[in-house]
Design a protein around this motif. Structure first.
Motif, PDB file in Angstrom:
ATOM      1  N   UNK A  20      35.699  43.146  41.584  1.00 15.16           N
ATOM      2  CA  UNK A  20      35.439  41.856  40.941  1.00 15.16           C
ATOM      3  C   UNK A  20      33.983  41.768  40.517  1.00 15.16           C
ATOM      4  N   UNK A  21      33.723  40.897  39.548  1.00 18.64           N
ATOM      5  CA  UNK A  21      32.341  40.727  39.076  1.00 18.64           C
ATOM      6  C   UNK A  21      32.009  41.764  38.027  1.00 18.64           C
ATOM      7  N   UNK A  22      30.734  42.099  37.946  1.00 20.21           N
ATOM      8  CA  UNK A  22      30.235  43.011  36.917  1.00 20.21           C
ATOM      9  C   UNK A  22      29.875  44.340  37.552  1.00 20.21           C
ATOM     10  N   UNK A  23      30.456  45.414  37.057  1.00 17.76           N
ATOM     11  CA  UNK A  23      30.195  46.733  37.638  1.00 17.76           C
ATOM     12  C   UNK A  23      30.076  47.767  36.538  1.00 17.76           C
ATOM     13  N   UNK A  24      29.425  48.862  36.900  1.00 17.07           N
ATOM     14  CA  UNK A  24      29.272  49.947  35.937  1.00 17.07           C
ATOM     15  C   UNK A  24      30.022  51.161  36.432  1.00 17.07           C
ATOM     16  N   UNK A  25      30.796  51.768  35.548  1.00 15.45           N
ATOM     17  CA  UNK A  25      31.482  53.016  35.845  1.00 15.45           C
ATOM     18  C   UNK A  25      30.928  54.084  34.932  1.00 15.45           C
ATOM     19  N   UNK A  26      30.591  55.227  35.511  1.00 16.96           N
ATOM     20  CA  UNK A  26      30.101  56.348  34.700  1.00 16.96           C
ATOM     21  C   UNK A  26      31.197  57.387  34.535  1.00 16.96           C
ATOM     22  N   UNK A  27      31.450  57.777  33.315  1.00 13.87           N
ATOM     23  CA  UNK A  27      32.387  58.874  33.034  1.00 13.87           C
ATOM     24  C   UNK A  27      31.632  59.861  32.142  1.00 13.87           C
ATOM     25  N   UNK A  28      31.159  60.938  32.753  1.00 15.09           N
ATOM     26  CA  UNK A  28      30.305  61.901  32.032  1.00 15.09           C
ATOM     27  C   UNK A  28      29.147  61.137  31.389  1.00 15.09           C
ATOM     28  N   UNK A  29      29.028  61.207  30.069  1.00 15.64           N
ATOM     29  CA  UNK A  29      27.876  60.576  29.418  1.00 15.64           C
ATOM     30  C   UNK A  29      28.177  59.154  28.945  1.00 15.64           C
ATOM     31  N   UNK A  30      29.320  58.610  29.423  1.00 16.29           N
ATOM     32  CA  UNK A  30      29.701  57.262  29.019  1.00 16.29           C
ATOM     33  C   UNK A  30      29.499  56.302  30.176  1.00 16.29           C
ATOM     34  N   UNK A  31      28.895  55.164  29.894  1.00 16.45           N
ATOM     35  CA  UNK A  31      28.803  54.096  30.888  1.00 16.45           C
ATOM     36  C   UNK A  31      29.716  52.971  30.448  1.00 16.45           C
ATOM     37  N   UNK A  32      30.559  52.482  31.361  1.00 14.82           N
ATOM     38  CA  UNK A  32      31.431  51.347  31.051  1.00 14.82           C
ATOM     39  C   UNK A  32      31.008  50.176  31.915  1.00 14.82           C
ATOM     40  N   UNK A  33      30.617  49.097  31.258  1.00 15.17           N
ATOM     41  CA  UNK A  33      30.301  47.857  31.970  1.00 15.17           C
ATOM     42  C   UNK A  33      31.578  47.043  32.025  1.00 15.17           C
ATOM     43  N   UNK A  34      32.150  46.934  33.231  1.00 17.89           N
ATOM     44  CA  UNK A  34      33.378  46.187  33.435  1.00 17.89           C
ATOM     45  C   UNK A  34      33.034  44.741  33.767  1.00 17.89           C
ATOM     46  N   UNK A  35      33.607  43.816  33.000  1.00 16.64           N
ATOM     47  CA  UNK A  35      33.434  42.396  33.291  1.00 16.64           C
ATOM     48  C   UNK A  35      34.749  41.902  33.884  1.00 16.64           C
ATOM     49  N   UNK A  36      34.742  41.710  35.185  1.00 17.03           N
ATOM     50  CA  UNK A  36      35.973  41.324  35.884  1.00 17.03           C
ATOM     51  C   UNK A  36      35.722  40.002  36.600  1.00 17.03           C
ATOM     52  N   UNK A  37      35.393  38.996  35.811  1.00 21.55           N
ATOM     53  CA  UNK A  37      34.980  37.712  36.350  1.00 21.55           C
ATOM     54  C   UNK A  37      35.720  36.571  35.674  1.00 21.55           C
ATOM     55  N   UNK A  38      37.050  36.658  35.679  1.00 20.90           N
ATOM     56  CA  UNK A  38      37.867  35.610  35.077  1.00 20.90           C
ATOM     57  C   UNK A  38      37.620  35.537  33.575  1.00 20.90           C
ATOM     58  N   UNK A  39      37.093  34.400  33.127  1.00 14.80           N
ATOM     59  CA  UNK A  39      36.846  34.232  31.697  1.00 14.80           C
ATOM     60  C   UNK A  39      35.537  34.885  31.259  1.00 14.80           C
ATOM     61  N   UNK A  40      34.847  35.509  32.216  1.00 18.05           N
ATOM     62  CA  UNK A  40      33.601  36.219  31.892  1.00 18.05           C
ATOM     63  C   UNK A  40      32.625  35.345  31.114  1.00 18.05           C
ATOM     64  N   UNK A  41      32.445  34.140  31.616  1.00 21.14           N
ATOM     65  CA  UNK A  41      31.553  33.199  30.950  1.00 21.14           C
ATOM     66  C   UNK A  41      30.099  33.454  31.352  1.00 21.14           C
ATOM     67  N   UNK A  42      29.207  32.991  30.508  1.00 25.93           N
ATOM     68  CA  UNK A  42      27.782  33.241  30.724  1.00 25.93           C
ATOM     69  C   UNK A  42      27.119  32.044  31.384  1.00 25.93           C
ATOM     70  N   UNK A  43      26.485  32.308  32.519  1.00 23.63           N
ATOM     71  CA  UNK A  43      25.556  31.349  33.117  1.00 23.63           C
ATOM     72  C   UNK A  43      24.360  32.166  33.611  1.00 23.63           C
TER      73      UNK A  43
END
Lengths: 243, 237
Positions: free
Chosen positions: A10-33
């Protein structure tokens, strides 16, 4: 497997796959505050700190890429916090627009208002089909953009007619519509979304690598009009030197 | 012609919550009296409950632009009061969706007036759409940003604005500057249909829409604001 949400914390996490970084936003509606912006910045720090990384993908989990600003939270804050939020938001947009590697927003679902702005700050956008609307509903909720936001948006859209429909009249778009007007580069099923996003970035990367420094300088230059508008606001100036 | 007779040539009618301003004054050229009549009609529309505005000409003309003959007869003082620039500003930021139903020739100031609307529809088989300023040895002066914010950059802008190409309905539709075209008999229906589609279920809050238009067309709005207008070079007209 591409796009698997069950393995994502849950929340914001980074996954690395070789030279790719994926920023996963897993926070419901992923709203900005202010808090979620800080989490995104921490994630971006991690990505920038990884010298092997040559591509950044951002994506959401489930029904939402991002529904924009956390209006409920904002409504409960005083004007000082509201203004700090705007300043930090502008800082984030500038950071994303000038990110030192190619960036792709992999739009997995609804992308509204500030979420659309966030997506437009990437170099590329790809979107899943069959679910999810893209919309700037400001006219419908009677909440106009700030002029510097309108300026930024305009520079990212391809024609006056698109700007009119999307920004004035709050039209809703699906992936196929966005492909036609060049707002997204590729569309696909959800199960292929990450793969398609990575392929788009690889196409951009080509054979040569881009020096991070050079890419940032180029992005700063190209976007200098919008960036200057954001930087010159009192909101940005107030948070300029804050972490 | 009396003021009332002239006003009668710029009539307002309502179809549901759509206001229609019909210009029925020959070539529908802009002079101080005709601009006054248009503004009076727009005043009435703003006071009403209308949710959208359609403008249309009559006969062979939507509008052929500035009344050059009238202009040549004006003193320098009178010419300074000529208010096409504020009128374009007003239409550009009108607080409801606006549709120009181009029923015929749409030239120069008439084309700029049409561009100031949100949408444009045009009849087929008659009438040219054209910004002939280059051919008249004029620049766009206070309308430069108006045309920039409504005409796509690149080839279309070069042809249309810089080199004064004239377009048939089919041709201008292909540029994206006109949204849809149809036979004359169906033009008003098409305009009404566009209005209805744009309005959706509830229409738009006027204040919000005006702010959005003012920000989206920021440069054009500033350029056409009172006090900021470049003066027409009367000698050139």
């Amino acid at each position: 497997m591409a796009g698997e949400s069950t393995s994502c914390p849950p929340g914001y996490s980074v996954e690395f796959r070789d030279d790719v970084a994926i920023l996963w936003m897993n926070n419901g509606e992923n709203r900005f505050n202010i808090d979620t912006i800080a989490e995104i910045n921490r994630a971006l720090d991690t990505v920038e700190g990884s010298s092997l990384t040559r591509i950044l993908i951002t994506t959401g989990v489930g029904k939402f890429y991002s529904n924009g600003f956390d209006l409920n939270w904002l409504g409960n804050q005083g004007p000082e916090i509201n203004e700090e939020f705007v300043g930090r938001l502008y800082k984030l947009w500038i950071r994303l627009m000038t990110f030192p590697v190619p960036t792709v927003a992999a739009i997995n679902g609804h992308c509204y208002a500030g979420g659309g702005l966030f997506a437009l700050c990437h170099d590329h956008r790809v979107m899943r089909t069959q679910r999810g609307w893209w919309c700037f509903p400001e006219i419908h909720i009677k909440l106009p953009f700030r002029p510097e936001m309108m300026n930024l948006l305009q520079n990212k859209l391809s024609s006056p007619a698109v700007a009119r429909d999307m920004l004035l009249f709050g039209k809703k778009y699906v992936a196929e519509d966005l492909l036609k007007i060049d707002v997204v580069d590729d569309i696909c099923e959800q199960s292929s979304l990450i793969e398609v996003a990575i392929n788009r970035a690889r196409t951009t990367l080509g054979k040569d690598n881009y020096s991070r420094d050079m890419l940032t300088r180029m992005k700063e230059d190209i976007n200098n009009n919008s960036i200057e508008r954001l930087v010159s606001t009192p909101y940005y100036q107030a948070v300029k030197s804050k972490l | 012609m009396s003021e009332n007779e002239l006003q009668d040539k710029y009539r307002v009618e309502y179809v549901g919550d759509v206001a229609i301003l019909r210009m029925n004054n020959g070539e529908n050229r802009f002079s101080s009296p005709t601009i006054t009549a248009i503004n009076k009609a727009l005043d009435e529309i703003e006071k009403s409950d209308a949710k959208a505005l359609i403008t249309i000409g009559s006969g062979r003309f939507y509008s052929n632009g500035i009344d050059l003959k009238w202009m040549s007869q004006q003193t320098a003082d009178e010419a300074l009061k000529f208010a096409l620039v504020p009128l374009v500003n007003r239409v550009l930021t009108f607080p409801m969706p606006t549709i120009a139903a181009i029923n015929g020739h749409c030239y120069a100031g008439g084309a700029i007036f049409a561009l100031a609307h949100d949408y444009r529809v045009m009849r087929t088989r008659q009438g040219w759409f054209c910004l002939p300023e280059i051919h008249l040895k004029l620049t766009f002066s206070s309308f430069k940003h108006v045309i920039k914010c409504k005409i796509p950059q690149g080839r279309v802008f070069t042809d249309m604005a810089v080199f004064g190409k004239r377009y048939t309905a089919e041709q201008v539709k292909a540029t994206g500057v006109v949204d849809d075209i149809t036979e004359m008999a169906g033009l008003m229906d098409l305009a009404l249909h566009m209005a209805k589609q744009c309005l959706g279920k509830s229409g738009y809050d006027r204040e919000t829409l005006k702010i959005l238009k003012t920000d989206l067309y920021e440069d054009a709005v500033k350029e056409t604001s009172v006090g900021n207008q470049q003066l027409f070079n009367i000698a050139k007209l």
